[in-house]
Design an enzyme around this catalytic site. Sequence first.
Site, PDB file in Angstrom:
ATOM      1  N   GLU A  13      11.896 -10.761   0.350  1.00  0.00           N
ATOM      2  CA  GLU A  13      10.848  -9.779  -0.238  1.00  0.00           C
ATOM      3  C   GLU A  13      11.384  -9.425  -1.531  1.00  0.00           C
ATOM      4  O   GLU A  13      11.077  -8.353  -1.974  1.00  0.00           O
ATOM      5  CB  GLU A  13      11.109  -8.531   1.173  1.00  0.00           C
ATOM      6  CG  GLU A  13      10.414  -9.049   2.343  1.00  0.00           C
ATOM      7  CD  GLU A  13      10.436  -7.719   3.120  1.00  0.00           C
ATOM      8  OE1 GLU A  13      10.010  -6.704   2.889  1.00  0.00           O
ATOM      9  OE2 GLU A  13      11.435  -7.771   4.223  1.00  0.00           O
ATOM     10  N   SER A 134       6.803  -7.327   5.353  1.00  0.00           N
ATOM     11  CA  SER A 134       5.945  -7.705   4.533  1.00  0.00           C
ATOM     12  C   SER A 134       5.256  -9.010   5.059  1.00  0.00           C
ATOM     13  O   SER A 134       4.720  -9.695   4.558  1.00  0.00           O
ATOM     14  CB  SER A 134       6.798  -8.232   3.124  1.00  0.00           C
ATOM     15  OG  SER A 134       7.221  -7.111   2.266  1.00  0.00           O
ATOM     16  N   TYR A 198      -0.151  -7.563  -1.041  1.00  0.00           N
ATOM     17  CA  TYR A 198       0.209  -7.802  -2.414  1.00  0.00           C
ATOM     18  C   TYR A 198      -0.807  -8.247  -3.414  1.00  0.00           C
ATOM     19  O   TYR A 198      -0.338  -8.350  -4.430  1.00  0.00           O
ATOM     20  CB  TYR A 198       1.589  -8.262  -2.461  1.00  0.00           C
ATOM     21  CG  TYR A 198       2.413  -7.713  -1.500  1.00  0.00           C
ATOM     22  CD1 TYR A 198       2.965  -6.173  -1.442  1.00  0.00           C
ATOM     23  CD2 TYR A 198       3.086  -8.186  -0.337  1.00  0.00           C
ATOM     24  CE1 TYR A 198       3.932  -5.765  -0.996  1.00  0.00           C
ATOM     25  CE2 TYR A 198       4.160  -7.560   0.301  1.00  0.00           C
ATOM     26  CZ  TYR A 198       4.289  -6.211   0.399  1.00  0.00           C
ATOM     27  OH  TYR A 198       5.189  -5.711   0.909  1.00  0.00           O
ATOM     28  N   ARG A 237       7.145   4.775   6.965  1.00  0.00           N
ATOM     29  CA  ARG A 237       5.832   4.479   7.258  1.00  0.00           C
ATOM     30  C   ARG A 237       5.925   3.651   8.581  1.00  0.00           C
ATOM     31  O   ARG A 237       6.526   2.512   8.708  1.00  0.00           O
ATOM     32  CB  ARG A 237       5.226   3.417   6.167  1.00  0.00           C
ATOM     33  CG  ARG A 237       3.791   3.513   5.918  1.00  0.00           C
ATOM     34  CD  ARG A 237       3.310   2.352   5.299  1.00  0.00           C
ATOM     35  NE  ARG A 237       3.373   1.225   5.827  1.00  0.00           N
ATOM     36  CZ  ARG A 237       3.950   0.064   5.369  1.00  0.00           C
ATOM     37  NH1 ARG A 237       4.582   0.068   4.200  1.00  0.00           N
ATOM     38  NH2 ARG A 237       4.138  -1.055   6.251  1.00  0.00           N
ATOM     39  N   ASP A 239       3.414   1.435  11.662  1.00  0.00           N
ATOM     40  CA  ASP A 239       2.292   0.746  11.548  1.00  0.00           C
ATOM     41  C   ASP A 239       1.944   0.761  13.052  1.00  0.00           C
ATOM     42  O   ASP A 239       2.740   0.467  13.904  1.00  0.00           O
ATOM     43  CB  ASP A 239       2.649  -0.652  11.137  1.00  0.00           C
ATOM     44  CG  ASP A 239       3.021  -0.576   9.757  1.00  0.00           C
ATOM     45  OD1 ASP A 239       2.329   0.331   8.769  1.00  0.00           O
ATOM     46  OD2 ASP A 239       3.610  -1.812   9.253  1.00  0.00           O
ATOM     47  N   GLU A 251       5.761  -1.132  14.413  1.00  0.00           N
ATOM     48  CA  GLU A 251       7.299  -1.178  13.703  1.00  0.00           C
ATOM     49  C   GLU A 251       7.231   0.051  12.718  1.00  0.00           C
ATOM     50  O   GLU A 251       6.355   0.650  12.239  1.00  0.00           O
ATOM     51  CB  GLU A 251       7.497  -2.267  12.939  1.00  0.00           C
ATOM     52  CG  GLU A 251       6.583  -2.539  11.808  1.00  0.00           C
ATOM     53  CD  GLU A 251       6.723  -3.935  11.174  1.00  0.00           C
ATOM     54  OE1 GLU A 251       7.493  -4.065  10.070  1.00  0.00           O
ATOM     55  OE2 GLU A 251       6.331  -5.043  11.540  1.00  0.00           O
ATOM     56  N   ASN A 253       8.784   1.397   8.902  1.00  0.00           N
ATOM     57  CA  ASN A 253       9.472   0.775   7.599  1.00  0.00           C
ATOM     58  C   ASN A 253      10.439   2.076   7.123  1.00  0.00           C
ATOM     59  O   ASN A 253       9.686   3.051   6.625  1.00  0.00           O
ATOM     60  CB  ASN A 253       8.219   0.341   6.628  1.00  0.00           C
ATOM     61  CG  ASN A 253       7.647  -0.772   7.328  1.00  0.00           C
ATOM     62  OD1 ASN A 253       8.154  -1.960   7.444  1.00  0.00           O
ATOM     63  ND2 ASN A 253       6.457  -0.551   7.859  1.00  0.00           N
ATOM     64  N   GLY A 257       7.116  -0.412   0.566  1.00  0.00           N
ATOM     65  CA  GLY A 257       6.646  -0.680  -0.692  1.00  0.00           C
ATOM     66  C   GLY A 257       6.230   0.295  -1.679  1.00  0.00           C
ATOM     67  O   GLY A 257       5.493   1.237  -1.187  1.00  0.00           O
TER      68      GLY A 257
END
Length: 286
Positions: A13, A134, A198, A237, A239, A251, A253, A257
């Site tokens: 990453e 990611s 991305y 964050r 998901d 999961e 984070n 990002g």
Amino acid sequence: MRIAVVMGGITSEREVSLRSGAAVLNSLLRQGYDAYKIDLTQENLVSAFIDNEYDIVYLALHGEYGEDGRVQAILDMLGKRYTGSGVTGSAVAMNKILTKIIAKDLGIRMAKTYYTVDEIDSYPVVIKPAKEGSSVGLYICNTKDEAIEAFEILRDKEPLIEEFIKGDELTAGILNGEKLGVVRIKPKSGLYDYESKYTVGKTEYECPAQIDEKSYEEAAEAARKIHEKLGLKGITRSDFILKDGKTYFLEVNTCPGMTETSLAPKLASLKGYTFDDLTRIIVESC
């Protein structure tokens, strides 16, 4: 107050981290902060934190050696302030298997988990590393042979096997305990993989998610519970997959990002926060 924005790192990453770090650094400089860049590499993995002068480290690292508690431990030993979550919360959240155990204890709905290929009783399944982000190294397997191959590829990365739930992808944000809201993710390819995440234009985002109120609140509250139970700080964050009116936690984070296509700034905007507001709040609360 001097701020070192640490980015890069030595994982898959790295490029995303460099983009996140550049966006954060530009934001801090716009606001008048005395901030500068540190590019973390294999050569300065520890020395970067000893040889540089700073008051605060803004961690813009993703993945292992940055998001998993190891860098946080170094900074704790040096007595330095840093953004985001501490050692324990970072380490646990980085491991998807441990996080799922805690989420289950909180009564949060999740996809069925398998620990070996022989346990799988229904296909398709998702196989992914327990400690990557990611969508790196994510495989959707429709047969046992595909599952065996994916499991072998990921064997050194502690593979996690989950039932594949086809539904809407959601993400819910928490900022220092405050529920930011929920965004629905609509990848044009049908799969929210690395390229969809991305590449500008590859994914549409529904901000806020236009879903039923019960599902919206369920995702937001589950994200808050995970944030609180793990003792997380700053912005996180979580998901989810939404299917038939039910949300399934995937999961969390701890260092999401901060690129031009990232979800954390979109979530913050639901509460009226600009990108600069977000970076300032993260710095001021560390």
